[in-house]
Scaffold this active site. Structure first.
Site, PDB file in Angstrom:
ATOM      1  N   GLU A 153       0.823  -1.216   0.000  1.00  0.00           N
ATOM      2  CA  GLU A 153       0.000   0.000   0.000  1.00  0.00           C
ATOM      3  C   GLU A 153       0.856   1.265   0.000  1.00  0.00           C
ATOM      4  O   GLU A 153       0.808   2.065   0.948  1.00  0.00           O
ATOM      5  CB  GLU A 153      -0.957   0.013   1.195  1.00  0.00           C
ATOM      6  N   GLU A 305      -6.486  -8.100  -0.258  1.00  0.00           N
ATOM      7  CA  GLU A 305      -6.879  -8.049   1.158  1.00  0.00           C
ATOM      8  C   GLU A 305      -8.348  -7.709   1.279  1.00  0.00           C
ATOM      9  O   GLU A 305      -8.858  -6.839   0.568  1.00  0.00           O
ATOM     10  CB  GLU A 305      -6.123  -6.940   1.896  1.00  0.00           C
TER      11      GLU A 305
HETATM   12  C1  GAL Z   1      -4.269  -2.765   5.078  1.00  0.00           C
HETATM   13  C2  GAL Z   1      -2.832  -3.231   5.239  1.00  0.00           C
HETATM   14  C3  GAL Z   1      -2.740  -4.470   6.079  1.00  0.00           C
HETATM   15  C4  GAL Z   1      -3.581  -4.339   7.313  1.00  0.00           C
HETATM   16  C5  GAL Z   1      -5.001  -4.039   6.913  1.00  0.00           C
HETATM   17  C6  GAL Z   1      -5.947  -3.914   8.074  1.00  0.00           C
HETATM   18  O1  GAL Z   1      -4.299  -1.416   4.817  1.00  0.00           O
HETATM   19  O2  GAL Z   1      -2.245  -3.479   3.988  1.00  0.00           O
HETATM   20  O3  GAL Z   1      -1.390  -4.695   6.420  1.00  0.00           O
HETATM   21  O4  GAL Z   1      -3.067  -3.311   8.107  1.00  0.00           O
HETATM   22  O5  GAL Z   1      -5.031  -2.829   6.216  1.00  0.00           O
HETATM   23  O6  GAL Z   1      -7.252  -3.609   7.657  1.00  0.00           O
END
Ligand code: GAL
Length: 666
Positions: A153, A305
């Protein structure tokens, strides 16, 4: 260039971020056993492992990662191996404070969390390249390696001295001479003229409104500087792993990176997505950013994710009710995802994210979440061969551009109540609620394949984009153009006449005399030609028509009697202009009408509200986002791939229900 297909090989990848360094090694065996039980194909490893891989400067420790990758490989689980460069170890900031970012006011952003790096710092780049080289040399040919994942990110900003020097070099390249820069930034205003490159700074904290063109160039520069970090690491891993795709994960609809430019440099576009389970429009927000990811990728993309339940960063973090993880995962597949992954595999016991949900929760596998995760793994496995690689059908393009976002959302504009993302979301919502599937496109992209093009609001349009729009409509396309569009050129100079002359000609407008933003909560009533009416919010404009037809007029406020929505036949096509932000139902009616007149149809007609229908290849996905059971009657004969039987003529979808249909005989 390798692509996602080189990783999926006809499957849908399924898994999540795996952070084994947070656990004793005994746990790894259980992890792998449960991953297999859940149908996990792939895990992302090493995202935040720098301090574990290089605990002291140049002192590398890879034994644990050797054992882990071998263990995963033996279990048939692929690895998306991350470079750990999003979270440098404390020693780097301690030895080299110049690698730490500085805020606009000059304060240092310290270690103790993550992402504390300055993209312009030579020392950060050197250290990031070194650890990447080590990893790539060691694991570039490892049989478990499925994909490379660079950093995480990318989204940092920095205003330090190294950034200032880097910004100057970037400006020299962009503008060529100081004279050009002064002209582009309009420095005749407020005595801002620069007489030496050394005087130029990133837009640091200042007394009053900062130079908008400087802010715009700084946003462009920051995206480019981060992209340089990405491409440097990409080059290292690609050298060691020819044929293995490389990606980095984007935050959803993230302002800080020009996604169109980034996507060109990535083998795979990967998205992180966390709609709020309590948001009635969460599914639409998901659809929007998924449409963006697909459009950036130009094909299948990776959901890197999402959460199985609650996140930990909203004021109130609520879990997902039964079925929602499945529904939103299959929504992503419908909209082009060939990988469905979560943050993260096993819920952390310590650290900032110990309350963030995971595939394997604190309470272990005997849990609804894990059962749902396991069932989803089996379904994705079944769907893989039918879905993987298939294109999504969209007849409508919604134009989106980071340059316009950056330029249009600055201080000193007519209204601070308007928001770029909110406007795009409202227009996408109107199309989504009338069941149309929409791509997003850059305003200079080839639009000839779309029946309808919509512009929610693009304050900045380049000459190329304007010529592109004109050519699109002239050759038969339909354009619906929203308010406050075509106002500035590529350097944020107001176009002569306030709105570009080419756009006025295309829309049949003689002039836009005034932008007339509305106060908070204010509404302006409009009446359509057929006598029906609607309210507009946020914005209105005092238009003078050339040869456009009036579709709706303002009936209240200072502009009462004047045109609000217009329609203009141009060449072989039609261009609409919408000078206010219509209430949701009115925008839906308007865009649906324009779509149908242009020959664009939803995937299925007559769908109940809340049901999403998307065509992917020969498949039809039906997803019920509504609060109760819904029934659909897609014409034709279908096989229900999830239920593994012939579909009834009436497909019944329970709350959160999904059907994936394949034409019988196909
Ligand atoms: C994303 C990040 C992850 C984790 C996640 C939690 O932004 O890439 O590492 O922190 O959020 O929602």
């Amino acid at each position: 260039m390798p692509d996602l297909n080189d990783a999926t090989r006809g499957r849908i990848l399924y898994g999540g971020d795996y952070n084994p360094e947070q656990w004793p090694e005994e746990t790894w065996q259980e992890d792998v056993r449960l991953m297999r039980q859940a149908g996990v194909t792939t895990v992302t490893v090493g995202v935040f492992s720098w301090a574990r891989l290089e605990p002291t400067p140049g002192g590398y420790e890879f034994d644990w990662l050797d054992r882990l990758l071998d263990l995963l490989h033996a279990a048939g689980i692929g690895v998306v191996l991350a470079t750990p460069t999003a979270s440098p170890p404390p020693w780097l900031g301690h030895l080299h404070p110049e690698t730490l970012p500085q805020a606009e006011n000059g304060t240092t952003v310290w270690y103790g969390s993550r992402n504390q790096f300055c993209a312009s710092s030579p020392e950060y780049r050197r250290r990031a390249a070194a650890i990447t080289e080590q990893l790539a040399a060691r694991y570039g040919q490892h049989p478990a390696l499925t994909m490379w994942h660079i950093n995480n990110e990318y989204g940092t900003h920095c205003w330090c001295d190294a950034t200032a020097a880097h910004f100057r070099r970037w400006l020299q390249h962009r503008h060529g001479s100081l004279e050009e820069l002064n002209s582009a930034w309009g420095t005749a205003f407020w005595s801002q003229h620069y007489s030496d490159w050394a005087e130029i700074l990133p837009p640091r904290q200042a007394q009053y409104i900062r130079n908008p063109a400087q802010l715009l160039d700084f946003a462009r520069f920051t995206s480019d500087a981060l992209l340089e970090c990405y491409t440097a690491e990409h080059a290292v891993v690609a050298r060691h792993s020819p044929g293995i795709p490389v990606t980095t994960n984007h935050m959803p609809f993230w302002r800080g990176q020009d996604g169109w430019a980034w996507a060109k440099r990535q083998d795979v576009v990967a998205l992180d997505l966390y709609p709020d389970p309590d948001d009635a429009l969460g599914a639409q927000y998901g659809a929007l950013v998924q449409d963006l990811a697909r459009s950036m990728a130009g094909g299948p993309w990776m959901l890197m994710e999402q959460a199985t339940g609650a996140v930990n960063w909203r004021p109130v973090n609520r879990p997902k009710p039964h079925g929602l993880t499945r529904l939103w995962s299959l929504q992503a597949v419908a909209r082009g995802a060939d990988a469905v992954c979560f943050f993260q595999w096993r819920q952390s016991r310590q650290g900032a994210e110990k309350f963030h949900s995971a595939m394997l929760p604190h309470s272990g596998p005997d849990n609804r979440t894990f059962r749902e995760v396991t069932a989803l793994g089996a379904e994705l496995d079944r769907l893989g061969p039918a879905v993987s690689g298939a294109p999504v059908t969209a007849e409508i393009a919604l134009l989106h551009d980071w340059d316009s976002w950056w330029a249009g959302e600055q201080p000193g504009r007519p209204s601070q109540l308007t928001g770029y993302q909110e406007t795009v979301t409202a227009w996408h919502r109107a199309l989504w609620e009338s069941h149309h599937t929409t791509d997003l496109a850059h305003p200079a992209a080839d639009l000839s394949g779309y029946r309808l093009v919509v512009i929610p609001s693009l304050y900045l349009l380049t000459d190329t984009a304007l010529d592109n729009l004109t050519a699109y409509v002239r050759s038969g396309g339909t354009l619906v153009c929203g308010w406050f569009t075509g106002v500035a050129d590529h350097q944020d100079r107001i176009r002569p006449g306030g709105v570009d002359a080419r756009l006025r000609e295309l829309l049949g407008l003689a002039a836009v005399h005034h932008w007339w933003p509305l106060a908070e909560g204010d509404r302006v009533h409009c009446e359509n030609a057929d006598g029906t009416g609607f309210d507009g919010a946020l914005w209105s404009e005092e238009l003078e028509l050339a040869d456009a037809e009036v579709h709706a007029r303002y009936r209240s406020g200072e502009l009462a009697g004047r045109p609000a929505v217009t329609r203009h036949p141009y060449g072989e096509g039609t261009a609409w202009y919408v000078s206010t932000q219509p209430e949701p139902e009115a925008l839906r009616t308007l865009l649906d009408r324009a779509a149908r007149e242009a020959g664009a149809r939803p995937a299925v007609e007559g769908l109940p509200a809340g049901v999403e229908a998307v065509r992917r290849g020969e498949l039809l996905f039906l997803l019920n986002h509504g609060p109760q059971q819904a029934k659909c009657e897609p014409p034709g004969e279908w096989e229900d791939l999830l239920a593994n039987r012939r579909a009834d003529a009436t497909v019944v979808l329970e709350r959160h229900g999904v059907a994936v249909l394949k034409p019988v005989g196909a």
